[in-house]
Design a protein around this motif. Sequence first.
Motif, PDB file in Angstrom:
ATOM      1  N   ILE A 258      -1.782 -11.379  -1.844  1.00 42.11           N
ATOM      2  CA  ILE A 258      -0.897  -9.832  -1.777  1.00 42.11           C
ATOM      3  C   ILE A 258      -1.179  -9.411  -3.097  1.00 42.11           C
ATOM      4  N   GLU A 259      -0.788 -10.623  -3.808  1.00 42.27           N
ATOM      5  CA  GLU A 259      -1.195  -9.968  -5.465  1.00 42.27           C
ATOM      6  C   GLU A 259      -2.328  -9.705  -5.803  1.00 42.27           C
ATOM      7  N   VAL A 260      -3.590 -10.079  -5.524  1.00 48.71           N
ATOM      8  CA  VAL A 260      -4.957  -9.442  -5.211  1.00 48.71           C
ATOM      9  C   VAL A 260      -4.593  -7.730  -4.863  1.00 48.71           C
ATOM     10  N   TRP A 261      -4.210  -8.111  -3.403  1.00 47.63           N
ATOM     11  CA  TRP A 261      -4.158  -6.718  -2.808  1.00 47.63           C
ATOM     12  C   TRP A 261      -3.747  -5.851  -3.284  1.00 47.63           C
ATOM     13  N   THR A 262      -2.845  -6.061  -3.803  1.00 49.59           N
ATOM     14  CA  THR A 262      -2.017  -4.773  -4.882  1.00 49.59           C
ATOM     15  C   THR A 262      -1.957  -4.650  -6.207  1.00 49.59           C
ATOM     16  N   ALA A 263      -2.789  -6.011  -6.764  1.00 45.68           N
ATOM     17  CA  ALA A 263      -3.660  -5.129  -8.524  1.00 45.68           C
ATOM     18  C   ALA A 263      -4.720  -3.943  -7.675  1.00 45.68           C
ATOM     19  N   GLY A 264      -5.267  -4.553  -6.645  1.00 46.73           N
ATOM     20  CA  GLY A 264      -6.266  -3.948  -6.153  1.00 46.73           C
ATOM     21  C   GLY A 264      -6.043  -2.445  -6.364  1.00 46.73           C
ATOM     22  N   LEU A 265      -4.735  -2.223  -5.612  1.00 45.20           N
ATOM     23  CA  LEU A 265      -4.403  -0.942  -4.872  1.00 45.20           C
ATOM     24  C   LEU A 265      -3.926   0.062  -7.155  1.00 45.20           C
ATOM     25  N   PHE A 266      -3.108  -1.181  -7.128  1.00 44.75           N
ATOM     26  CA  PHE A 266      -2.848  -0.575  -8.742  1.00 44.75           C
ATOM     27  C   PHE A 266      -4.603  -0.220  -9.731  1.00 44.75           C
ATOM     28  N   SER A 267      -5.056  -0.975  -9.119  1.00 39.93           N
ATOM     29  CA  SER A 267      -6.336  -0.199 -10.323  1.00 39.93           C
ATOM     30  C   SER A 267      -7.230   1.102  -9.472  1.00 39.93           C
ATOM     31  N   VAL A 268      -7.004   0.745  -7.943  1.00 40.29           N
ATOM     32  CA  VAL A 268      -7.617   2.055  -7.359  1.00 40.29           C
ATOM     33  C   VAL A 268      -6.543   3.123  -7.721  1.00 40.29           C
ATOM     34  N   PHE A 269      -5.071   3.082  -7.164  1.00 46.30           N
ATOM     35  CA  PHE A 269      -4.345   4.680  -7.293  1.00 46.30           C
ATOM     36  C   PHE A 269      -3.190   4.615  -8.455  1.00 46.30           C
ATOM     37  N   LEU A 270      -3.659   3.628  -9.383  1.00 45.76           N
ATOM     38  CA  LEU A 270      -3.257   4.470 -10.334  1.00 45.76           C
ATOM     39  C   LEU A 270      -3.757   3.387 -11.597  1.00 45.76           C
TER      40      LEU A 270
ATOM     41  N   ALA B  66       0.960  -0.944   0.191  1.00 40.82           N
ATOM     42  CA  ALA B  66       0.253   0.168   0.061  1.00 40.82           C
ATOM     43  C   ALA B  66       0.624   1.763   0.165  1.00 40.82           C
ATOM     44  N   LEU B  67       1.457   1.519   0.952  1.00 42.86           N
ATOM     45  CA  LEU B  67       2.725   2.248   1.019  1.00 42.86           C
ATOM     46  C   LEU B  67       3.257   2.576   0.004  1.00 42.86           C
ATOM     47  N   VAL B  68       4.220   1.707  -0.591  1.00 46.35           N
ATOM     48  CA  VAL B  68       5.081   1.976  -2.308  1.00 46.35           C
ATOM     49  C   VAL B  68       3.632   2.137  -3.795  1.00 46.35           C
ATOM     50  N   VAL B  69       2.801   1.877  -3.353  1.00 50.16           N
ATOM     51  CA  VAL B  69       1.484   2.286  -4.740  1.00 50.16           C
ATOM     52  C   VAL B  69       0.902   3.600  -4.409  1.00 50.16           C
ATOM     53  N   VAL B  70       1.102   4.174  -2.716  1.00 53.32           N
ATOM     54  CA  VAL B  70       0.557   5.052  -2.707  1.00 53.32           C
ATOM     55  C   VAL B  70       1.581   6.247  -2.946  1.00 53.32           C
ATOM     56  N   LEU B  71       2.962   5.903  -3.006  1.00 51.44           N
ATOM     57  CA  LEU B  71       3.942   6.866  -3.448  1.00 51.44           C
ATOM     58  C   LEU B  71       4.210   6.798  -4.440  1.00 51.44           C
ATOM     59  N   LEU B  72       3.965   5.961  -5.556  1.00 50.73           N
ATOM     60  CA  LEU B  72       4.309   5.907  -6.744  1.00 50.73           C
ATOM     61  C   LEU B  72       2.765   6.531  -7.306  1.00 50.73           C
ATOM     62  N   SER B  73       1.901   6.773  -6.620  1.00 50.15           N
ATOM     63  CA  SER B  73       1.108   7.213  -7.467  1.00 50.15           C
ATOM     64  C   SER B  73       1.031   9.010  -7.332  1.00 50.15           C
ATOM     65  N   ILE B  74       1.606   9.826  -5.903  1.00 53.59           N
ATOM     66  CA  ILE B  74       1.702  10.694  -5.863  1.00 53.59           C
ATOM     67  C   ILE B  74       2.866  10.538  -7.116  1.00 53.59           C
TER      68      ILE B  74
ATOM     69  N   LEU C 108       3.914   9.238  -9.693  1.00 53.74           N
ATOM     70  CA  LEU C 108       4.954   9.602 -11.369  1.00 53.74           C
ATOM     71  C   LEU C 108       3.492  10.439 -11.831  1.00 53.74           C
ATOM     72  N   PRO C 109       3.774  10.248 -12.851  1.00 51.17           N
ATOM     73  CA  PRO C 109       2.703  11.983 -14.164  1.00 51.17           C
ATOM     74  C   PRO C 109       1.620  10.738 -14.059  1.00 51.17           C
ATOM     75  N   THR C 110       0.707  11.248 -14.454  1.00 52.83           N
ATOM     76  CA  THR C 110      -0.544  10.658 -14.772  1.00 52.83           C
ATOM     77  C   THR C 110       0.210   9.711 -15.594  1.00 52.83           C
ATOM     78  N   PRO C 111      -0.598   8.633 -15.965  1.00 48.24           N
ATOM     79  CA  PRO C 111      -0.097   7.485 -16.644  1.00 48.24           C
ATOM     80  C   PRO C 111      -0.581   8.103 -18.389  1.00 48.24           C
ATOM     81  N   THR C 112       0.337   7.604 -19.148  1.00 51.14           N
ATOM     82  CA  THR C 112      -0.282   8.145 -21.014  1.00 51.14           C
ATOM     83  C   THR C 112      -0.312   6.697 -21.243  1.00 51.14           C
ATOM     84  N   ALA C 113      -0.942   6.754 -22.492  1.00 44.64           N
ATOM     85  CA  ALA C 113      -0.340   5.185 -23.405  1.00 44.64           C
ATOM     86  C   ALA C 113       0.628   4.731 -23.590  1.00 44.64           C
TER      87      ALA C 113
END
Lengths: 223, 222
Positions: A111-123, A33-41, A43-48
């Motif tokens: 943890i894979e399911v949890w992290t995939a969900g985090l990527f979906s929500v934050f990224l 969760a910490l890493v994904v939140v940090l990444l979401s802050i 990283l620039p908005t993902p582009t194609a």
Amino acid sequence: MTGPRIALAVLWKDIRLDLRTRDRLGHMAVFSALVVVLLSIALPTPTAETRPWLPVLLWVVLLFASLLGLTRSLQTETEEGALAVLTLAPCDRGWVFLGKGAANLIALLGIEVWTAGLFSVFLGLAWGPALPEAIWAGLLGGVGLAALGTMLTTMATSARFREFLLPVLLFPLALPVLVIASRATAEALDGRSVPGLWWGALALYDWVFVVIPYLTFDYLLED
Amino acid sequence: MSAVETQEVEKRYGPVRALRDVSFSVPEGTVTLVAGPNGAGKSTLLRILACLTRPTSGLIRILGRDPFRKDGPALRSELGWLGPEPGLYADLTVEENLAFVARLHGSDSGRVESVLEELGLAAMRHRRARTLSQGYRRRTGLARALLHQPRILLLDEPWNGLDEEASERLTKVLQRHRARGGTVLVAAHAVPAARELADQVLRLEQGVLRMLPGGPREETHG
């Protein structure tokens, strides 16, 4: 049926410990969760162009989270000398490996399911139609990481610098999983079909890292 | 038949020779004290006999079979081990730790009850191992070692951390094990109870067996 009985006993014991203390799952979940939140802050908005990098980041996060989980699993076995109990199990010790590996796999899949969900929500990673192939990538990649990690954790048990040794061995050996699983995930997210060769390579990797420790666990458990 | 027999066993850790040409035999139904100063190789010897580590060279026979070959799995069910650490999962209760070992060895679940009673642990059964005192951890470790009714008990300093009552209880447990035809090898130093109990004494000094088993309750020079 001594071997399967012992593998199930080891698996159930590890699940019970995981559910009771929540140390391992908790550490892995908070870390992700910490890493994904940090990444979401950060990283620039993902582009194609940059979107294909997200599966790679996902698998890097999973690799580091699995390291945390494996380290905790090692502590559980060494804290009060419990590893000797497993070493004295009256079966081919490969069955002990299968029990420990299965427990590590279940924790990793959670943890894979949890992290995939985090990527979906934050990224903003949209799994949608990619889900079936992403699940295959998660399963095959998870088996490889869990098997390799269980083997290396056991090897590192009696080593002097085991906290250092484990990542030094794990990261290079896990590179094929990281590369293939993240590319397969990226292909699936792009709506393309994942080449059969990649699945074959992941399955071969899993087979190698299940069979080798199964056959050598007798020696790995002894110090 | 000898319960345990070794021939010219050597164990090296890099340049250090922890055991050198150790040869002895232990008859079934006896208690053998492995004595010697710190660093003499007592623990290494017991760990080899418990199949926790392999000798660098030499032959080991447990109940007439080689524990490091295909007979290993079957032989391990004949061995009960208690090392310097109790061999417990800190976050499982006393009862859960014992039940886990019972499942590993396919023991009757009634054995958990009987070892809890035998070692005075019934009141502690729901306590997590982490919350036990040092003495109760040792007792639980001993209960774990006894649970599957092994023919050979290998105990490394089992009296450490035990109070007087627990020490007496341990001595009685070992006497009962011998009376039932079981064999005990126990490493201890400066424990009068161990000397009282022992049918023979093996003395190790710097990895060398200085004294060989002699008659009952006596030490003889090799």
